[in-house]
Write an enzyme that holds these catalytic residues in place. Structure first.
Site, short mmCIF file in Angstrom:
data_model
loop_
_atom_site.label_atom_id
_atom_site.label_comp_id
_atom_site.label_asym_id
_atom_site.label_seq_id
_atom_site.Cartn_x
_atom_site.Cartn_y
_atom_site.Cartn_z
N ASP A 159 24.26 18.48 -22.32
CA ASP A 159 24.18 19.93 -22.58
C ASP A 159 23.34 20.56 -21.46
O ASP A 159 22.17 20.23 -21.31
CB ASP A 159 23.53 20.17 -23.94
CG ASP A 159 23.72 21.59 -24.44
OD1 ASP A 159 24.44 22.36 -23.77
OD2 ASP A 159 23.16 21.92 -25.50
N ASP A 163 29.62 24.21 -20.46
CA ASP A 163 28.29 23.63 -20.20
C ASP A 163 27.94 22.46 -21.10
O ASP A 163 26.80 22.03 -21.15
CB ASP A 163 27.22 24.72 -20.37
CG ASP A 163 27.16 25.25 -21.79
OD1 ASP A 163 28.22 25.30 -22.44
OD2 ASP A 163 26.07 25.62 -22.24
N GLU A 164 28.92 21.91 -21.79
CA GLU A 164 28.60 20.89 -22.79
C GLU A 164 29.77 19.93 -22.94
O GLU A 164 30.92 20.34 -22.94
CB GLU A 164 28.32 21.60 -24.12
CG GLU A 164 27.93 20.73 -25.26
CD GLU A 164 27.74 21.54 -26.54
OE1 GLU A 164 27.32 20.93 -27.53
OE2 GLU A 164 28.03 22.75 -26.55
#
Length: 368
Positions: free
Chosen positions: A16, A112-113
């Site tokens: 993350d 983003d993860e």
């Protein structure tokens, strides 16, 4: 100890990025380094919403999903920046390339993860913890950004672990520690347990995983419906979901229940505008466009209707979403009606880019 008879032991990493949008802005614009910034809608007019805030802003209580006006009240020096999705996509693609050096089993949840299954890693490293360390170092060395990582035997534990030592954290929860970890975990920290469910659990005297573990599966289902079976397995460390590189997302939407009933077209259009912006941002972030737009309307008497329109070509821009939603609303009989909720959903997707789909359980607009 985890019941190995029912548990598949994998090597799962959850990565993350730390305050992703804000961190990219600070990297690309040195004048923002060390300053409180918020990426999202402007507080002017009726105001936008914070998509993410830098850690300097978070010290003042600024959080994702917070109205921009409230954020400015908490932090008068807060700098608002409009999202640059092209820059975030480019950076995200680079991050995925780093992931692919180690495994092809990558399940992005958003830009983003992502989950990575490194049970059989490409380089033969063997240690998921070592791989997570190498990925974090590569992201920092090559992109000047930090990421937090959780490493464990399944997706559920890895996801929670990645949030423990943010920012720039790395948390490993091995097989022998999983059950104790979950037993001590507050129910509101369980991934998938929202505020409403957490409050219900607490009202039943269920505050930690150990409390949940005392209930039978039938009790869980009686209290929490279908999710009860999932909670029953999770508190025992059992999560056999695979990392799926190509999850199918069926719809993306947003809705809002208003503090007061809407009675005029202007009020309705203003609220639709904010909802359309949220939907457009989610589509943009996850590289999606769709062909069918659905408008949801709930009246003050809780009666609910939906109206939809399908396009010949893919759409995803805010203006088209808003104008279509307004057109659908105009065809609803609003005479002497009050509206308590409006929602917009887009479905029938094709990929804008050949990127793996986000997880359908939770389509994230706001990054952590």
């Amino acid at each position: 100890m985890v019941d190995k008879q029912h548990t598949i032991i994998r090597k799962i990493i959850h990565i993350d990025m730390d305050a992703f949008y804000a961190s990219v802005e600070q990297r690309d614009n040195p004048e923002y380094v060390g300053k409180p910034i918020a990426v999202g809608g402007s507080p002017e007019g009726r105001g936008g919403v914070v998509a993410t805030a830098s850690y300097e802003a978070r010290k003042f209580g600024v959080r994702s999903a917070m109205p921009s006006k409230e954020a400015l009240r908490l932090c008068p020096d807060l700098i608002f920046i409009r999202p640059r999705f092209a820059a975030y996509k480019e950076t995200s693609s680079y991050i995925r390339e780093i992931f692919s050096r180690y495994t092809d089993l990558i399940e992005p949840l958003s830009l983003d993860e992502a989950y990575l299954d490194v049970t059989n890693d490409k380089l033969g490293i063997g240690s998921a913890l070592e791989i997570a360390e190498q990925i974090k170092k590569a992201i920092f060395d090559e992109l000047q950004l930090t990421a937090s990582a959780g490493v464990s035997i399944n997706k559920f534990i890895a996801k929670i672990a990645s949030d423990i030592n943010k920012p720039n954290g790395l948390t490993f929860i091995g097989p022998s520690k999983v059950e104790t970890f979950i037993e001590n975990l507050p129910v509101e920290k369980f991934y998938g347990v929202g505020k409403v469910t957490a409050k219900k659990m607490q009202s039943l005297g269920l505050f930690k995983g150990a409390d949940l573990k005392k209930l039978s599966e039938s009790d869980m289902v009686r209290h929490f419906g279908k999710s009860g079976s999932f909670y029953f397995r999770i508190v025992r460390g059992i999560d056999n979901r695979e990392v799926q590189p190509h999850r199918e997302t069926k719809s993306v939407g947003a809705e809002d229940t208003f503090p007061y009933d809407l009675t005029t077209p202007d009020e309705m259009y203003q609220e639709l505008s904010k909802i359309a912006e949220t939907v457009a941002n989610r589509l943009e972030k996850n590289e999606l466009k769709g062909r069918t737009l659905t408008l949801k309307v709930k009246f003050s008497d809780f009666r609910q209707i939906t109206r939809n329109h399908s396009f010949q070509s893919l759409i995803g821009d805010q203006q088209t979403i808003l104008e279509t939603a307004k057109s659908l609303l105009n065809n609803v009989d609003l005479q002497d009606k009050k509206i308590r909720l409006l929602g917009i959903t887009l479905s029938r997707f094709d990929l804008v880019m050949q990127a793996p789909q986000v997880e359908s359980e939770q389509l994230k607009l706001f990054d952590s």
